[in-house]
Enzyme design. Structure first.
Site, PDB file in Angstrom:
ATOM      1  CG  ASN A   9       8.514  82.424  57.955  1.00 20.36           C
ATOM      2  OD1 ASN A   9       7.448  82.461  57.338  1.00 20.36           O
ATOM      3  ND2 ASN A   9       9.019  81.300  58.457  1.00 20.36           N
ATOM      4  CD1 TRP A  10       5.596  88.468  57.601  1.00 21.69           C
ATOM      5  CD2 TRP A  10       3.791  88.834  56.321  1.00 21.69           C
ATOM      6  NE1 TRP A  10       5.686  89.743  57.099  1.00 21.69           N
ATOM      7  CE2 TRP A  10       4.592  89.996  56.309  1.00 21.69           C
ATOM      8  CE3 TRP A  10       2.608  88.826  55.585  1.00 21.69           C
ATOM      9  CZ2 TRP A  10       4.238  91.138  55.581  1.00 21.69           C
ATOM     10  CZ3 TRP A  10       2.259  89.959  54.858  1.00 21.69           C
ATOM     11  CH2 TRP A  10       3.066  91.110  54.867  1.00 21.69           C
ATOM     12  CE  LYS A  11       7.658  80.874  61.855  1.00 22.47           C
ATOM     13  NZ  LYS A  11       8.077  80.204  63.073  1.00 22.47           N
ATOM     14  CG  HIS A  95      10.643  77.148  58.695  1.00 19.51           C
ATOM     15  ND1 HIS A  95      10.076  76.584  59.808  1.00 19.51           N
ATOM     16  CD2 HIS A  95      11.002  78.400  59.041  1.00 19.51           C
ATOM     17  CE1 HIS A  95      10.078  77.476  60.789  1.00 19.51           C
ATOM     18  NE2 HIS A  95      10.640  78.596  60.345  1.00 19.51           N
ATOM     19  CD  GLU A  97       7.195  76.856  62.018  1.00 20.30           C
ATOM     20  OE1 GLU A  97       6.660  77.409  61.045  1.00 20.30           O
ATOM     21  OE2 GLU A  97       7.590  77.486  63.025  1.00 20.30           O
ATOM     22  CD  GLU A 167      14.402  79.954  61.151  1.00 19.85           C
ATOM     23  OE1 GLU A 167      14.082  81.122  61.345  1.00 19.85           O
ATOM     24  OE2 GLU A 167      13.598  79.086  60.797  1.00 19.85           O
ATOM     25  N   GLY A 173       9.791  80.474  68.211  1.00 22.65           N
ATOM     26  CA  GLY A 173       8.486  80.714  68.823  1.00 22.65           C
ATOM     27  C   GLY A 173       8.445  80.453  70.317  1.00 22.65           C
ATOM     28  CB  SER A 212      13.012  83.893  70.317  1.00 19.15           C
ATOM     29  OG  SER A 212      12.079  82.840  70.449  1.00 19.15           O
ATOM     30  N   GLY A 233      10.114  85.485  62.840  1.00 18.11           N
ATOM     31  CA  GLY A 233       8.733  85.008  62.828  1.00 18.11           C
ATOM     32  C   GLY A 233       7.823  85.998  63.537  1.00 18.11           C
ATOM     33  N   GLY A 234       7.562  85.753  64.817  1.00 19.67           N
ATOM     34  CA  GLY A 234       6.603  86.550  65.588  1.00 19.67           C
ATOM     35  C   GLY A 234       6.821  88.058  65.475  1.00 19.67           C
TER      36      GLY A 234
END
Ligand code: 13P
Length: 252
Positions: A9-11, A95, A97, A167, A173, A212, A233-234
């Site tokens: 997930n590149w966000k 998600h 977010e 999640e 993150g 993470s 993510g990251g």
């Protein structure tokens, strides 16, 4: 036998040049595997370009959000059918977010899940508790409610072609990853909730862990019986980091 799914997930990150480098690095380093599926979810404006770069490769394409409506006067929104049209197989819905920053209720998430499934996309439903909810012993209540909202709206049969991502919000993150045992307990709970409605679907549904996840902790998480991959993510923004997780999955 369930296959692993390693999903990036590149966000809201990247640009045309960096995306090209990232995709080139992923396809160059990825070994084809019968047991591991790989998915990337770029921001909306880049879906078509990433799709054409993935041509001839097995990496799947997904979006990060979708409208609950099929078409019409919804300025700024994107219909599930449009995502199919540009080559997506998956879409992330719910998600944390989107729930926290854009006020998406469980009812809206359920409508988006249904719109995605109706258009032939595989929805990746995100669920997870906040730190306060975990500390109050409410993890199963919260996750159970998030799941039930979708099951009540869409029925259980759609989970025959859907993915669930656990999640925990406190792990997203933050560098603070859930331990394999902590994650496994919630994954088991989710599978049991599905099994209470349909055992065959429960046995087949992929349940991903997100929060993470990195090359260094992937093996421990992915070795757990009910963890079928990761929503990253990251660590999905650098090819080497992402490939380290796909390699961990391939080694199990
Ligand atoms: P991080 O891997 O950066 O913690 O993000 C997880 C996530 O939110 C994936 O959807």
């Amino acid at each position: 036998m369930r296959r692993f799914l390693v999903a990036g997930n590149w966000k809201m990150n990247g640009d045309s040049r960096r995306n090209r480098e990232l995709v080139a690095g992923i396809v160059a380093g990825l070994q084809d595997s019968a047991t591991v599926e790989v998915l990337v979810c770029p921001p909306l404006p880049y879906l078509a370009a990433v799709k054409s770069q993935l041509s001839g490769h097995s990496v799947l394409l997904g979006a990060q959000n979708v409208s609950e409506h099929a078409q019409g006067a919804y300025t700024g929104e994107t219909a599930a059918g449009m995502l199919v049209d540009v080559g997506c197989s998956h879409v992330i819905v719910g998600h944390s977010e989107r729930r926290a920053l854009y006020g998406e209720s469980s009812n809206v998430v359920a409508s988006k899940f249904r719109a995605a499934a109706d258009a032939g996309l595989i929805p990746v439903l995100c669920v997870g508790e906040t730190l306060a909810e975990r500390e109050a012993g409410q993890t199963e209540v919260v996750v159970g409610q998030q799941l039930a909202a979708v099951v009540e709206t869409c029925g259980i049969a759609v989970f025959g072609r859907a993915v669930i991502a656990y999640e925990p919000v406190w792990a997203i993150g933050t560098g603070k990853v859930a331990s394999p045992d902590e994650a496994q307990a919630v994954h088991r709970f989710i599978r049991d909730e599905i099994a209470a409605r349909d055992e065959t679907i429960a046995a087949g549904v992929q349940i991903l862990y997100g929060g993470s996840m990195k090359g260094e902790n992937a093996d421990g998480l992915l070795s757990m019986p009910d963890i079928d991959g990761g929503l990253i993510g990251g660590a999905s923004l650098k090819a080497a980091d992402f490939l380290a997780i796909t390699k961990a999955a391939q080694g199990i």
